[in-house]
Enzyme design. Structure first.
Site, PDB file in Angstrom:
ATOM      1  N   GLU A 112       8.964   8.769 -11.015  1.00 40.72           N
ATOM      2  CA  GLU A 112       7.728   8.891 -10.231  1.00 40.72           C
ATOM      3  C   GLU A 112       7.880  10.057  -9.279  1.00 40.72           C
ATOM      4  OE1 GLU A 112       6.429   5.182  -8.476  1.00 40.72           O
ATOM      5  OE2 GLU A 112       6.218   4.247 -10.436  1.00 40.72           O
ATOM      6  N   HIS A 149      -3.060   7.007  -2.015  1.00 39.44           N
ATOM      7  CA  HIS A 149      -2.553   7.231  -3.368  1.00 39.44           C
ATOM      8  C   HIS A 149      -3.456   8.259  -4.032  1.00 39.44           C
ATOM      9  CE1 HIS A 149      -1.157   6.544  -7.432  1.00 39.44           C
ATOM     10  NE2 HIS A 149      -0.202   5.764  -6.960  1.00 39.44           N
ATOM     11  N   ARG A 186       3.255  12.180  -2.527  1.00 36.47           N
ATOM     12  CA  ARG A 186       1.889  11.653  -2.519  1.00 36.47           C
ATOM     13  C   ARG A 186       0.967  12.317  -1.525  1.00 36.47           C
ATOM     14  NH1 ARG A 186       2.645   5.229  -3.289  1.00 36.47           N
ATOM     15  NH2 ARG A 186       3.288   5.587  -5.428  1.00 36.47           N
ATOM     16  N   HIS A 239      -3.817   3.335   0.463  1.00 34.19           N
ATOM     17  CA  HIS A 239      -2.901   2.573  -0.399  1.00 34.19           C
ATOM     18  C   HIS A 239      -1.829   1.812   0.374  1.00 34.19           C
ATOM     19  CE1 HIS A 239      -0.763   1.661  -4.072  1.00 34.19           C
ATOM     20  NE2 HIS A 239       0.326   2.295  -3.665  1.00 34.19           N
ATOM     21  N   ARG A 267       5.826   7.222   2.490  1.00 37.77           N
ATOM     22  CA  ARG A 267       6.713   6.376   1.679  1.00 37.77           C
ATOM     23  C   ARG A 267       6.981   7.000   0.310  1.00 37.77           C
ATOM     24  NH1 ARG A 267       5.610   2.266  -2.193  1.00 37.77           N
ATOM     25  NH2 ARG A 267       3.393   2.543  -1.753  1.00 37.77           N
TER      26      ARG A 267
HETATM   27  P1  FAD Z   1       1.680  -8.708   0.171  1.00 37.57           P
HETATM   28  O1  FAD Z   1       2.269  -8.787  -1.168  1.00 37.57           O
HETATM   29  O2  FAD Z   1       0.404  -7.979   0.324  1.00 37.57           O
HETATM   30  O3  FAD Z   1       1.468 -10.199   0.670  1.00 37.57           O
HETATM   31  C1  FAD Z   1       0.782 -10.476   1.875  1.00 37.57           C
HETATM   32  C2  FAD Z   1       0.580 -11.973   1.986  1.00 37.57           C
HETATM   33  O4  FAD Z   1       0.077 -12.305   3.285  1.00 37.57           O
HETATM   34  C3  FAD Z   1      -0.433 -12.541   1.001  1.00 37.57           C
HETATM   35  O5  FAD Z   1       0.078 -13.760   0.541  1.00 37.57           O
HETATM   36  C4  FAD Z   1      -1.675 -12.766   1.875  1.00 37.57           C
HETATM   37  O6  FAD Z   1      -2.531 -13.764   1.400  1.00 37.57           O
HETATM   38  C5  FAD Z   1      -1.019 -13.192   3.172  1.00 37.57           C
HETATM   39  N1  FAD Z   1      -1.840 -13.044   4.369  1.00 37.57           N
HETATM   40  C6  FAD Z   1      -2.431 -11.936   4.864  1.00 37.57           C
HETATM   41  N2  FAD Z   1      -3.070 -12.229   6.010  1.00 37.57           N
HETATM   42  C7  FAD Z   1      -2.880 -13.548   6.262  1.00 37.57           C
HETATM   43  C8  FAD Z   1      -3.296 -14.451   7.275  1.00 37.57           C
HETATM   44  N3  FAD Z   1      -4.056 -14.082   8.313  1.00 37.57           N
HETATM   45  N4  FAD Z   1      -2.915 -15.742   7.187  1.00 37.57           N
HETATM   46  C9  FAD Z   1      -2.168 -16.178   6.150  1.00 37.57           C
HETATM   47  N5  FAD Z   1      -1.742 -15.368   5.158  1.00 37.57           N
HETATM   48  C10 FAD Z   1      -2.098 -14.080   5.212  1.00 37.57           C
HETATM   49  N6  FAD Z   1       4.945  -0.745  -4.279  1.00 37.57           N
HETATM   50  C11 FAD Z   1       6.024  -0.497  -5.038  1.00 37.57           C
HETATM   51  O7  FAD Z   1       7.154  -0.467  -4.533  1.00 37.57           O
HETATM   52  N7  FAD Z   1       5.877  -0.277  -6.379  1.00 37.57           N
HETATM   53  C12 FAD Z   1       4.667  -0.304  -7.004  1.00 37.57           C
HETATM   54  O8  FAD Z   1       4.582  -0.129  -8.210  1.00 37.57           O
HETATM   55  C13 FAD Z   1       3.515  -0.556  -6.206  1.00 37.57           C
HETATM   56  N8  FAD Z   1       2.290  -0.572  -6.770  1.00 37.57           N
HETATM   57  C14 FAD Z   1       1.222  -0.943  -6.006  1.00 37.57           C
HETATM   58  C15 FAD Z   1      -0.025  -1.095  -6.618  1.00 37.57           C
HETATM   59  C16 FAD Z   1      -1.108  -1.532  -5.884  1.00 37.57           C
HETATM   60  C17 FAD Z   1      -2.447  -1.688  -6.557  1.00 37.57           C
HETATM   61  C18 FAD Z   1      -0.955  -1.818  -4.498  1.00 37.57           C
HETATM   62  C19 FAD Z   1      -2.119  -2.293  -3.696  1.00 37.57           C
HETATM   63  C20 FAD Z   1       0.278  -1.649  -3.884  1.00 37.57           C
HETATM   64  C21 FAD Z   1       1.373  -1.216  -4.628  1.00 37.57           C
HETATM   65  N9  FAD Z   1       2.625  -1.077  -4.047  1.00 37.57           N
HETATM   66  C22 FAD Z   1       3.703  -0.799  -4.834  1.00 37.57           C
HETATM   67  C23 FAD Z   1       2.849  -1.467  -2.664  1.00 37.57           C
HETATM   68  C24 FAD Z   1       3.452  -2.881  -2.620  1.00 37.57           C
HETATM   69  O9  FAD Z   1       2.859  -3.645  -3.649  1.00 37.57           O
HETATM   70  C25 FAD Z   1       3.222  -3.568  -1.300  1.00 37.57           C
HETATM   71  O10 FAD Z   1       3.550  -2.733  -0.230  1.00 37.57           O
HETATM   72  C26 FAD Z   1       4.094  -4.826  -1.211  1.00 37.57           C
HETATM   73  O11 FAD Z   1       3.860  -5.637  -2.327  1.00 37.57           O
HETATM   74  C27 FAD Z   1       3.781  -5.579   0.064  1.00 37.57           C
HETATM   75  O12 FAD Z   1       4.423  -6.818   0.011  1.00 37.57           O
HETATM   76  P2  FAD Z   1       4.249  -7.814   1.220  1.00 37.57           P
HETATM   77  O13 FAD Z   1       5.008  -9.035   0.868  1.00 37.57           O
HETATM   78  O14 FAD Z   1       4.565  -7.126   2.494  1.00 37.57           O
HETATM   79  O15 FAD Z   1       2.669  -8.114   1.262  1.00 37.57           O
HETATM   80  C1  SIN Z   2       2.142   3.352  -8.400  1.00 38.20           C
HETATM   81  O1  SIN Z   2       2.436   2.664  -9.377  1.00 38.20           O
HETATM   82  O2  SIN Z   2       1.754   4.513  -8.442  1.00 38.20           O
HETATM   83  C2  SIN Z   2       2.281   2.720  -7.068  1.00 38.20           C
HETATM   84  C3  SIN Z   2       3.679   2.795  -6.681  1.00 38.20           C
HETATM   85  C4  SIN Z   2       3.814   2.577  -5.211  1.00 38.20           C
HETATM   86  O3  SIN Z   2       2.839   2.437  -4.487  1.00 38.20           O
HETATM   87  O4  SIN Z   2       4.961   2.599  -4.763  1.00 38.20           O
END
Ligand code: FAD
Ligand code: SIN
Length: 517
Positions: A113, A228, A274, A335, A370
């Site tokens: 990537e 993104h 990015r 993103h 990032r």
């Molecule tokens: P999340 O997985 O977003 O979880 C947040 C949780 O908090 C959820 O359960 C939600 O319901 C809960 N929540 C929120 N507010 C409240 C509240 N007030 N009360 C109770 N619960 C609440 N990163 C990579 O490293 N590789 C990738 O390939 C990649 N692809 C991505 C693709 C997309 C489409 C997106 C959007 C992001 C991507 N990212 C990727 C970024 C990465 O997915 C996220 O940064 C990471 O998953 C965040 O994890 P987290 O556990 O912090 O939050």
């Molecule tokens: C992507 O698959 O391009 C998202 C990866 C990331 O947000 O780290």
């Protein structure tokens, strides 16, 4: 009002929350709350994969250097070191819990990537890596009797007394109640929904960051919002992410005349970092008046695309776009939030017994920008660390009890209209290219909505709006204070790095935004 007690409260069930909960369960009873179904969060939608220095041609030192370079001088080096060094062990643990990553023969397959100097992205079922992580972590959590989970339970505010967090006020199926805990871990994910054009799911409204700010916690780096470069631009479709791995496998960016315009912006072309690619696309769109540019995969061949990117292929087919033979219209989308609740490398915040991990936290690991696919790894590494530090800190704490809290629910008319206006305002004025004028205008409008910040809500949409106004205002105020350009923060009136650009911007409720020493 209903009251419940647990040893540890985890807010959020993405990669960070579940990693913390699994660790905490070794030390006591854990309650994981989440505001929607358990899998709804950014983790579930992650496509490209998870970066880790495990291939024969890679080293943690090279992953470290790539992360620092992408972070544009603002990464906290100790956090980066922790991420890249502990990453391989976390991945092996995940595999031992049943995670299946794609292979080439008997060996793990690593993708490339942008801004990575080595192939180091593990992926699952081609482009469904997040789903696989969420599946494995939820199954693991389900198998542990010490972990209880409440879906559809919204954290409204933290309960803080004498500088220590005692738990949270929540709304469970619209009924206010209190959860008392010896330690609380915020893992509520990102803030993408404050922008109209975003890859993020609906739950990503920055709740945890807003809640922590209201409780008095210090935030950091809120001006650094990652856009993104490639989300799907189709009037009939949401801004579905088109993973960077598509460019890693040779996807090209073209303007309306079919030219590879990235050659005018960076020697790494489509694989520049990015912030560089997003800025180039917006500049091209502004220059030509186009609403998008094009992503070209046609030379890859249908069989390869279907095998390597089955989810992207099928999703585009659903919108009647055949990516094996048609150009894909794309534009940048909000993103990822690099900033958040400031923590050390153990997830400790400025409030006693309050921890944060994942996208809601700011360890400084991403700096100003990032590196792709570093955030799933961050969730695994720092989620576990936060869990382990929270257990240690709570061990010496007395049981919390006896608290009464008044929640007087309030309701605002026309909140959906304000939500739409706010999201468009942020895209227009606080987006990829900012200036004093655009930021000032946004700050003035946000101030007009700030009366909502004092109210207490128990319905999800209203509480989210309150949090979104607060998050939008925090991003805007930090962006106004940073009078230089670094990583994802680009000021057209200060396009260069000035003398104190290496300072971080902190924000507390008491002090407002300030330049850290
Ligand atoms: P999340 O997985 O977003 O979880 C947040 C949780 O908090 C959820 O359960 C939600 O319901 C809960 N929540 C929120 N507010 C409240 C509240 N007030 N009360 C109770 N619960 C609440 N990163 C990579 O490293 N590789 C990738 O390939 C990649 N692809 C991505 C693709 C997309 C489409 C997106 C959007 C992001 C991507 N990212 C990727 C970024 C990465 O997915 C996220 O940064 C990471 O998953 C965040 O994890 P987290 O556990 O912090 O939050
Ligand atoms: C992507 O698959 O391009 C998202 C990866 C990331 O947000 O780290």
């Amino acid at each position: 009002m209903q009251k419940e007690k647990t040893d540890f409260l985890v807010i959020g069930s993405g990669v960070a929350g579940l990693s913390a909960a699994i660790e905490l369960s070794k030390h006591g009873k854990v309650l994981v709350i989440t505001k929607d179904i358990p899998t709804e969060g950014s983790t579930e939608y992650a496509q490209g994969g998870i970066a880790v220095a495990l291939s024969d041609e890679d080293e943690v030192g090279i992953h470290y250097e790539d992360t620092l370079r992408a972070g544009d001088g603002l990464c906290r080096e100790q956090a980066v070191k922790t991420l890249v060094e502990e990453g391989p062990e976390r991945i092996m643990e995940l595999i031992s819990w049943g995670a299946e990553f794609d292979k080439e023969g008997a060996k793990l397959a690593f993708g490339l990537e942008a801004a990575h100097s080595r192939k180091r992205i593990l992926h699952s079922k081609g482009d469904s890596t997040g789903k696989e992580l969420e599946r494995v972590l939820i199954n693991k959590a389900r198998s542990i009797p010490n972990i209880k989970r409440y879906p559809f339970t919204l954290a409204v505010d933290l309960i803080v007394e004498n500088g220590a967090c005692l738990g949270a006020a929540v709304s469970r199926e619209r009924t206010p109640s209190i959860i008392l805990a010896r330690a609380t871990v915020l893992a509520t994910g990102g803030t993408g929904q404050v922008y109209a054009v975003t890859t993020n799911p609906e739950v990503a409204t920055g709740d945890g960051i807003a809640i922590a700010y209201r409780a008095g916690a210090m935030l950091e780096d809120m001006e650094f919002v990652q856009f993104h470069p490639t989300s799907l631009y189709l009037p009939s479709a949401p801004h579905f992410l088109l993973t960077e791995a598509l460019r890693g496998e040779g996807g090209l960016l073209l303007d309306s005349s079919g030219e590879r315009f990235m050659k005018r912006y960076h020697r790494d072309m489509e694989l520049a970092s990015r912030d560089v690619v997003s800025r180039a696309i917006i500049t091209e769109m502004n220059r030509t008046g186009a609403s998008h540019v094009w992503l070209d995969l046609r030379h890859m061949g249908r069989e390869f695309i279907k095998k390597r990117f089955p989810m992207v292929y099928a999703t585009c087919q659903r919108y009647e776009l055949d990516i094996a033979k048609e150009l894909i219209p794309v534009c940048p989308a909000a993103h990822y939030m690099m900033g958040g609740v400031k923590t050390d490398i153990f997830g400790r915040t400025s409030i006693q017994n309050l921890f944060a991990a994942g996208e809601a936290a700011c360890t400084g690991v991403h700096g100003a920008n990032r590196l792709a696919s570093n955030s799933l790894l961050e969730g695994l590494v720092f989620g576990k660390r936060a869990g382990s530090a929270a257990a240690l800190e709570a061990a010496g704490q007395p049981d919390v009890d006896g608290l009464q809290l008044g929640l007087l629910p309030y309701s605002i008319p026309a909140h959906d209209e304000i939500r739409g206006d706010l999201r468009r305002l942020m895209g227009r004025n606080v987006g990829i290219i900012r200036s004093r004028n655009s930021l000032k205008e946004a700050a003035e409008q946000l101030e007009k909505w700030s009366y909502i910040e004092d109210k207490v809500f128990v319905t999800r949409r209203e509480l989210e709006l309150k949090n979104m106004i607060q998050i939008a205002s925090l991003i805007t105020r930090a962006a106004l204070l940073r009078k230089n350009s670094a990583g994802a923060h680009y000021r057209s009136d200060f396009p260069m790095k000035t003398t104190n650009w290496k300072s971080h911007i902190g924000i507390t409720k008491e002090k407002g935004p300030f330049i850290e020493e």
